[in-house]
Write an enzyme that holds these catalytic residues in place. Structure first.
Site, PDB file in Angstrom:
ATOM      1  N   TRP A   1      29.709  62.742  -8.278  1.00 27.88           N
ATOM      2  CA  TRP A   1      28.591  62.728  -9.211  1.00 27.88           C
ATOM      3  C   TRP A   1      27.600  63.821  -8.827  1.00 27.88           C
ATOM      4  CZ3 TRP A   1      23.652  59.570  -8.599  1.00 27.88           C
ATOM      5  CH2 TRP A   1      22.869  59.657  -9.757  1.00 27.88           C
TER       6      TRP A   1
ATOM      7  N   ASP B   1      29.362  53.601  -3.526  1.00 26.59           N
ATOM      8  CA  ASP B   1      28.616  53.723  -4.776  1.00 26.59           C
ATOM      9  C   ASP B   1      29.358  52.923  -5.842  1.00 26.59           C
ATOM     10  OD1 ASP B   1      27.082  54.414  -6.934  1.00 26.59           O
ATOM     11  OD2 ASP B   1      27.156  56.574  -6.605  1.00 26.59           O
TER      12      ASP B   1
ATOM     13  N   LYS C   1      25.148  50.043 -16.475  1.00 27.58           N
ATOM     14  CA  LYS C   1      26.310  50.182 -17.344  1.00 27.58           C
ATOM     15  C   LYS C   1      26.846  48.835 -17.798  1.00 27.58           C
ATOM     16  CE  LYS C   1      25.928  54.141 -14.956  1.00 27.58           C
ATOM     17  NZ  LYS C   1      25.003  54.338 -13.834  1.00 27.58           N
TER      18      LYS C   1
END
Length: 398
Positions: free
Chosen positions: A130, A212, A247
């Site tokens: 990311w 993560d 999300k």
């Protein structure tokens, strides 16, 4: 005082979003933005969230501060989702969790904690990872190094090279960042055998894993997506987890996440957690309440929880179905390239295998916006645009 300052380039993905917004082509497609969208191109509010918000309006009695760690009743929600209710780590009190402003806030606090307390620790991240990982940890003074990950030839993981690099080049006390599932940006995940080998490596090299977990539920399931994390958490002495609720609850703008620390003993976990509290206080003092209250309300109400789990399944199934449809449409469009690997990837993102030249041609000639790396957001595809997208890609790749 500011005359010497020069403007710096913004985040390229944010610039891509702006370019799409300014494009007047009615056929334009945004596959850059990293949020879930329904078939109408909207990021919907989940029905479970709407019901929880209605409950909050009627029952909230104060807007006072939550405290540095957020609401204490929120911590078990984080832990149960990540590790499962039967986790030995939870039963032994070896995990402490705090609410944070999104997964990004959790990573920032983790970066400050590592910088201040783990002398000389370097952060190892996948190549690619990311885009914000490097910025977050560099801003805390932590050196960031990449390890091999994505194989552009096989569209898989360069696992042997990854292990060889970590075995040869890491030093005791380094931090190893791993994506729990739905790898951003590639969509190519580690399997359980990989996690088993990495757990052995972490213990052998005395590394600190930082997991993560931004997309739980968007890969194969809420439980299935955490299998690797759960395996490692039970077998390493120390571990950090940054997770996001943006999300899987669709509450992006409400900025809700968590940071958890796992230690060898309950006392060590509490000691580390107290220092994490200092990092929080110096960053944003206290987290916001709204998103965490929504998550807590949903997860403690059996009916709302069941509804939420159904909605997560629907989002995941839609994304995976879009992957299959895209592969079929691309093949039917006569594309010379085999795109079948897209169906095997997981989560919202896909490394499409498109070159920079092809990506820019799609942008300039067809108003299709994909990141320069070829990463595209599968959730931006719809039944309305998939034919145009497939035909355009086929024309570009030949």
């Amino acid at each position: 005082m500011f005359k010497h300052l020069k403007a710096v380039p913004g985040d390229p993905l944010l610039a891509l979003i702006v370019a799409h917004q300014q494009d007047t082509n009615p056929k334009k497609i945004d596959l850059g933005v990293g949020v879930y969208k329904n078939d109408s191109g909207q990021t919907p509010i989940l029905e479970s969230v709407k019901k929880a918000e209605a409950f909050m309006v009627e029952n909230e009695i104060t807007k006072s501060y939550l405290g540095v760690y957020g609401a204490p009743e929120f911590s078990p929600i984080i832990q149960d989702l990540l590790l499962g209710k039967d986790s030995n780590v939870i039963k032994q009190g070896r995990i402490q969790s705090t609410q944070t402003p999104g997964g990004t806030g959790a990573l920032k606090v983790a970066a400050d904690f590592i910088s201040a307390n783990l002398d000389g620790a370097r952060l190892w991240v996948s190549d690619p990872t990311w885009g914000n990982h490097q910025s977050i940890f560099n801003s805390a003074g932590v050196e960031v190094i990449t390890y091999p990950y994505y194989d552009a030839v096989t569209n898989g993981v360069r696992f042997e090279e990854m292990m060889a690099t970590l075995e040869a080049e890491t030093t005791e006390g380094d931090v190893l960042l791993l994506h729990a599932c739905c790898h951003n940006p590639t969509g190519v995940d580690l399997n359980l055998e990989h996690w088993e080998a990495l757990t052995e490596l972490v213990n052998k090299r005395n590394l600190l894993p930082l997991i993560d977990a931004a997309y739980q539920g968007f890969g194969d399931g809420l439980e299935e997506d955490m299998a690797g994390l759960r395996y490692m958490a039970e077998r390493v002495p120390s571990l950090l987890v940054a997770n996001s609720f943006s999300k899987n609850f669709g509450i992006y703008r409400d900025r809700c996440g968590g940071l958890s620390v796992i230690a060898e003993t309950a006392e060590e976990a509490k000691n580390a957690f107290s220092i994490i509290g200092q990092a929080i206080r110096a960053n944003y003092s206290m987290p916001p309440a709204h998103g965490a209250t929504l998550v807590h309300t949903i997860m403690t109400d059996p009916d709302l929880k069941a509804l939420w789990e159904t909605e997560v399944t629907q989002m995941r199934d839609r994304i995976n179905d879009l992957r299959s449809k895209l592969v079929q449409k691309l093949a039917a469009s006569g594309a010379s390239k085999d795109f079948s690997f897209i169906e095997q990837q997981r989560g919202m993102f896909s490394y499409s295998g498109l070159s920079l030249e092809q990506v820019r041609q799609l942008r300039s000639e067809y108003s299709i916006y994909i990141a320069d790396s070829g990463r595209m957001s599968i959730a931006g595809i719809s039944d309305q645009n998939i034919d145009y997208l497939s035909e355009s890609i086929a024309k570009v790749v030949g």
